[in-house]
Design a protein around this motif. Structure first.
Motif, PDB file in Angstrom:
ATOM      1  N   ARG A  29      37.226  34.695  41.405  1.00  0.00           N
ATOM      2  CA  ARG A  29      38.119  33.688  40.821  1.00  0.00           C
ATOM      3  C   ARG A  29      39.001  34.241  39.711  1.00  0.00           C
ATOM      4  NH1 ARG A  29      33.632  30.300  42.330  1.00  0.00           N
ATOM      5  NH2 ARG A  29      32.418  30.824  40.480  1.00  0.00           N
ATOM      6  N   ARG A  30      38.817  35.527  39.350  1.00  0.00           N
ATOM      7  CA  ARG A  30      39.650  36.114  38.307  1.00  0.00           C
ATOM      8  C   ARG A  30      41.082  36.310  38.822  1.00  0.00           C
ATOM      9  NH1 ARG A  30      39.432  40.446  35.678  1.00  0.00           N
ATOM     10  NH2 ARG A  30      39.349  39.590  33.560  1.00  0.00           N
ATOM     11  N   GLY A  31      42.041  36.178  37.925  1.00  0.00           N
ATOM     12  CA  GLY A  31      43.431  36.348  38.303  1.00  0.00           C
ATOM     13  C   GLY A  31      43.962  37.743  38.037  1.00  0.00           C
ATOM     14  N   SER A  32      43.121  38.636  37.497  1.00  0.00           N
ATOM     15  CA  SER A  32      43.560  39.996  37.179  1.00  0.00           C
ATOM     16  C   SER A  32      42.413  40.961  37.458  1.00  0.00           C
ATOM     17  CB  SER A  32      43.990  40.079  35.711  1.00  0.00           C
ATOM     18  OG  SER A  32      42.910  39.738  34.856  1.00  0.00           O
ATOM     19  N   TYR A  33      42.678  42.237  37.263  1.00  0.00           N
ATOM     20  CA  TYR A  33      41.651  43.260  37.486  1.00  0.00           C
ATOM     21  C   TYR A  33      40.742  43.345  36.270  1.00  0.00           C
ATOM     22  CZ  TYR A  33      44.375  44.726  41.511  1.00  0.00           C
ATOM     23  OH  TYR A  33      45.034  44.741  42.717  1.00  0.00           O
ATOM     24  N   PRO A  34      39.462  43.668  36.516  1.00  0.00           N
ATOM     25  CA  PRO A  34      38.775  43.879  37.794  1.00  0.00           C
ATOM     26  C   PRO A  34      38.680  42.580  38.594  1.00  0.00           C
ATOM     27  CG  PRO A  34      37.184  43.896  36.010  1.00  0.00           C
ATOM     28  CD  PRO A  34      38.526  43.836  35.359  1.00  0.00           C
TER      29      PRO A  34
END
Length: 330
Positions: free
Chosen positions: A21-26
């Motif tokens: 569900r993260r919008g960026s890395y990792p």
């Protein structure tokens, strides 16, 4: 025979679902095989592409029951432990505490059969100490130390001195495992074969060297460290370290500190296991399968090849892990 597998990996799905569900890395995404693909950095190839066998604890324990022994396990994070230090500080705190609560829940559900160790986010020392105290309160039996703090800072950073002091006071073992963060550029290629076969040995060996040459082990004589994968390259280069490390200013040869570490039998090579036993002594080597990264049946077969005596087999397969992790406390 009752066995403690000191090098066993189970990764909770809840943690990876949150990463998806993260919008960026990792970041991660399901791979269609019951597992996940995971990327540390933008533009990099997927660091992991793992199937259901890493995430389904019931299936893992059922597999252990087919080996013809009473197998108990100690969960460690392995190469994923750097993730918690890649995240922003407060997100790293939450993710590590989530991981630790999942591990503690599994330890309660499988009491006497499974023990587990904690994640630590190292980007901020005070946060690392707070997460450590939370993990101790959960009853976890050790902590996982990545080979580096993300890709930027090393585990011998002077600011981490209070963490090592507290770990020593708690008598809490440290798992030192390669994390794939520091050497991917010079060890890239061949579909990952170079890194998998050599890169991880280099990674964990450099990390352990830093704990020695920095004086951390000299300042903390009761620090408990298990150096994975039969000690990486260090037992075999111990004489070279003693010969060339004078400028580090240690009061004793580096091998003195290396031999205080424990190690496991994760090596697909009977000669390597025999050398680890000779170098560390049979009282400081613990059986490990690296499951599901390696086959427990193959790990047991290598021990047969190593030719342990009946007395040493009992130590390696059970007694050493019970004593080192003080499992009678849990």
């Amino acid at each position: 025979m009752r066995i403690i597998d000191s090098h066993f990996h189970w990764w909770p799905r809840s943690v990876f679902e949150d990463i998806c569900r993260r919008g960026s890395y990792p970041r991660a995404e399901p791979n269609g095989n019951g597992g996940y693909m995971y990327w540390r950095r933008d533009g990099a190839t997927a660091r992991f592409n793992l199937g259901a066998e890493w995430f389904d604890l019931g299936t893992q324990l059922a597999h252990m029951a087919t080996l013809g022994h009473d197998v108990n396990v100690i969960c460690s994070i392995g190469p994923f432990s750097v993730h918690f230090s890649d995240l922003p500080v407060e997100e790293g705190r939450r993710a590590a505490m989530q991981w630790n609560e999942e591990m503690a829940g599994a330890q309660r559900r499988h009491a006497g059969r499974l023990w587990a160790s904690a994640a630590l986010p190292l980007r901020d020392t005070q946060v690392a100490l707070e997460v450590l105290e939370h993990a101790v309160g959960l009853g976890l039996v050790g902590v996982n130390l990545p080979g580096s703090i993300g890709s930027d800072e090393n585990i011998d950073a002077p600011r981490l001195a209070p963490l090592y002091e507290r770990l020593e006071a708690l008598r809490l073992p440290i798992f030192l495992h390669p994390t794939d963060a520091m050497f991917p550029d010079i060890l890239d290629g061949y579909n990952g074969a170079l890194y998998a076969s050599l890169g991880r040995v280099v990674d964990v060996s450099v990390a352990a060297c830093r704990l020695v040459l920095s004086g951390i082990m000299e300042r903390h004589p009761h620090l408990k460290i298990v150096m994975s994968h039969t000690g990486g390259a260090l037992p075999y280069q111990s004489g070279r370290m003693d010969k060339n490390s004078g400028r580090a200013g240690l009061p004793k040869p580096p091998s003195t500190y290396l031999k205080r570490m424990f190690t496991d039998t994760v090596s697909p090579h009977g000669m390597g296991v025999r050398f680890a036993l000779e170098y560390y002594g049979a009282d400081q080597v613990m059986y490990g399968s690296d499951y599901p990264c390696w086959s427990p049946s193959a790990a047991l077969a290598v021990l047969e090849e190593a030719g342990l005596s009946v007395e040493d087999r009992q130590k390696v397969m059970f007694d050493n892990a019970w004593r080192f992790f003080e499992l009678g406390r849990y």
